[in-house]
Design an enzyme around this catalytic site. Structure first.
Site, PDB file in Angstrom:
ATOM      1  N   GLN A 245      -5.458  -1.341   9.620  1.00  0.00           N
ATOM      2  CA  GLN A 245      -5.415  -2.710   9.093  1.00  0.00           C
ATOM      3  C   GLN A 245      -6.078  -3.684  10.070  1.00  0.00           C
ATOM      4  O   GLN A 245      -5.798  -3.667  11.270  1.00  0.00           O
ATOM      5  CB  GLN A 245      -3.950  -3.110   8.842  1.00  0.00           C
ATOM      6  CG  GLN A 245      -3.758  -4.470   8.204  1.00  0.00           C
ATOM      7  CD  GLN A 245      -4.243  -4.546   6.762  1.00  0.00           C
ATOM      8  OE1 GLN A 245      -4.195  -3.562   6.028  1.00  0.00           O
ATOM      9  NE2 GLN A 245      -4.718  -5.698   6.355  1.00  0.00           N
TER      10      GLN A 245
ATOM     11  N   LYS B 217       0.844  -1.204   0.000  1.00  0.00           N
ATOM     12  CA  LYS B 217       0.000   0.000   0.000  1.00  0.00           C
ATOM     13  C   LYS B 217       0.873   1.245   0.000  1.00  0.00           C
ATOM     14  O   LYS B 217       0.652   2.170  -0.796  1.00  0.00           O
ATOM     15  CB  LYS B 217      -0.890   0.020   1.253  1.00  0.00           C
ATOM     16  CG  LYS B 217      -2.110  -0.856   1.148  1.00  0.00           C
ATOM     17  CD  LYS B 217      -2.836  -0.936   2.486  1.00  0.00           C
ATOM     18  CE  LYS B 217      -3.850  -2.062   2.446  1.00  0.00           C
ATOM     19  NZ  LYS B 217      -4.281  -2.531   3.755  1.00  0.00           N
TER      20      LYS B 217
ATOM     21  N   ASP C 223     -11.494   2.973   3.833  1.00  0.00           N
ATOM     22  CA  ASP C 223     -11.898   1.566   3.851  1.00  0.00           C
ATOM     23  C   ASP C 223     -13.418   1.420   3.674  1.00  0.00           C
ATOM     24  O   ASP C 223     -13.903   0.322   3.401  1.00  0.00           O
ATOM     25  CB  ASP C 223     -11.531   0.939   5.204  1.00  0.00           C
ATOM     26  CG  ASP C 223     -10.336   0.004   5.123  1.00  0.00           C
ATOM     27  OD1 ASP C 223     -10.119  -0.582   4.041  1.00  0.00           O
ATOM     28  OD2 ASP C 223      -9.644  -0.145   6.134  1.00  0.00           O
TER      29      ASP C 223
HETATM   30  N1  GUN Z   1      -7.825  -6.825   6.308  1.00  0.00           N
HETATM   31  C1  GUN Z   1      -8.162  -7.579   5.236  1.00  0.00           C
HETATM   32  N2  GUN Z   1      -8.719  -6.823   4.272  1.00  0.00           N
HETATM   33  C2  GUN Z   1      -8.725  -5.563   4.740  1.00  0.00           C
HETATM   34  C3  GUN Z   1      -9.147  -4.321   4.184  1.00  0.00           C
HETATM   35  O1  GUN Z   1      -9.659  -4.214   3.066  1.00  0.00           O
HETATM   36  N3  GUN Z   1      -8.966  -3.228   4.975  1.00  0.00           N
HETATM   37  C4  GUN Z   1      -8.417  -3.321   6.222  1.00  0.00           C
HETATM   38  N4  GUN Z   1      -8.315  -2.199   6.930  1.00  0.00           N
HETATM   39  N5  GUN Z   1      -8.016  -4.435   6.750  1.00  0.00           N
HETATM   40  C5  GUN Z   1      -8.156  -5.552   6.008  1.00  0.00           C
END
Ligand code: GUN
Length: 294
Positions: free
Chosen positions: A98, A54, A121
């Site tokens: 996350q 990311k 998100d």
């Molecule tokens: N963990 C697995 N997929 C995601 C996601 O799309 N966003 C976040 N914040 N955590 C995750």
């Protein structure tokens, strides 16, 4: 017949290039450089890989990237204090915490503490509610990526039978809402569904988001259907080395489907590309500018 392979890697690269153009325009015309803050708690190796990717792709798109790593002993109050600082930081337009979070932390509380305008998100109840009621919203990245991939096969999803296996807050539920907004006829299947193979065989488009390696067999797929595989499962291969497989038994399904996403290289790369899209959209909205062309 073998299916057309939906090249998520290439489609995501195109999308990132569009994001980069839009970032250049925003910074040139308005002095606005979108910034994304990612918060990683603990040492989950899979999460660490995502977070690294990311940050790299955020910077490649011309945006600012802020990484915050906290030990897995962090308290809920400490994490909430960091979220409050990021909410108040004018250089930060997107905040991603996350998941999963350690057990001492109530993840619902943390997600609800993120400013909905910075909720790239799309997990805040305000954005989930806006999506469910047809208002403009920041939309979760993985389901958004799934829709974009499906639309590379079907110009319109109107009237198509879509079956979603999985009802998580991260993928299944928002995907259902997006599909309804596209005028698909939506069936949601999950672990308690009776005769799952028969339900799947009804699908013009089958979305598998269950987190069970190769659960969806070839004979669950209607001939010619589109298969979007959201699963990312690490399993031990015959040689003892681990490898990544989806929720769909690819070698079987590719012989039956009309189009299918591979794993890796399907939905995965789209998730981060959509996160960049959301960050640009959030930055423009916070700055009071019209929605960007991405
Ligand atoms: N963990 C697995 N997929 C995601 C996601 O799309 N966003 C976040 N914040 N955590 C995750």
């Amino acid at each position: 017949m073998t299916a057309r392979i939906i090249d998520g890697k290439a489609i995501a690269a195109d999308l990132r290039a569009t994001v980069a153009r839009e970032v250049a325009r925003l910074s040139g015309a308005h002095g606005l450089v979108p910034g994304l803050a990612v918060v990683l708690v603990g040492e989950n190796p899979a999460s660490a890989v995502y977070v690294r990717n990311k940050s790299k792709q955020t910077i490649e798109a011309g945006m600012r990237s802020f990484d915050h790593r906290l030990p897995d002993t962090v308290t809920e109050d400490e994490l909430l204090a960091l979220v409050a600082r990021l909410n108040a930081d004018p250089l930060v337009h997107g905040i991603l915490v996350q998941l999963p979070l350690p057990v001492q932390i109530d993840s619902h509380k943390v997600l609800a503490a993120v400013d909905p305008m910075k909720d790239v998100d799309g997990f805040h109840p305000v954005n989930a509610g806006r999506l469910a009621t047809g208002l403009s919203a920041l939309v979760p990245c993985t389901p958004l990526g799934c829709i974009l991939l499906a639309k590379t096969v079907h110009a319109s999803l109107t009237g198509l039978d879509a079956v979603v296996i999985g009802r998580s807050n991260i993928v299944g539920k928002p995907l259902i809402q997006l599909l309804l907004n596209e005028n698909a006829t939506v069936t949601v299947a999950h672990s308690k569904t009776r005769d799952l193979p028969a339900v799947c065989r009804r699908a013009d488009i089958l979305f598998a988001a269950v987190g069970r390696p190769e659960m969806v067999r070839g004979d669950w797929v209607r001939p010619g259907a589109t298969v979007i595989d959201v699963g990312i499962n690490r399993i031990a291969g015959p040689d003892g080395k681990s490898r990544i497989v989806g929720d769909v038994a690819y070698a079987e399904a590719v012989e039956v489907a009309g189009a299918i996403t591979p794993v890796p290289g399907g939905v995965g790369p789209m998730t981060i590309a959509c996160l960049l899209v959301n960050t640009v959209r959030a930055a423009a909205a916070i700055a009071g500018l019209p929605p960007p062309a991405v």
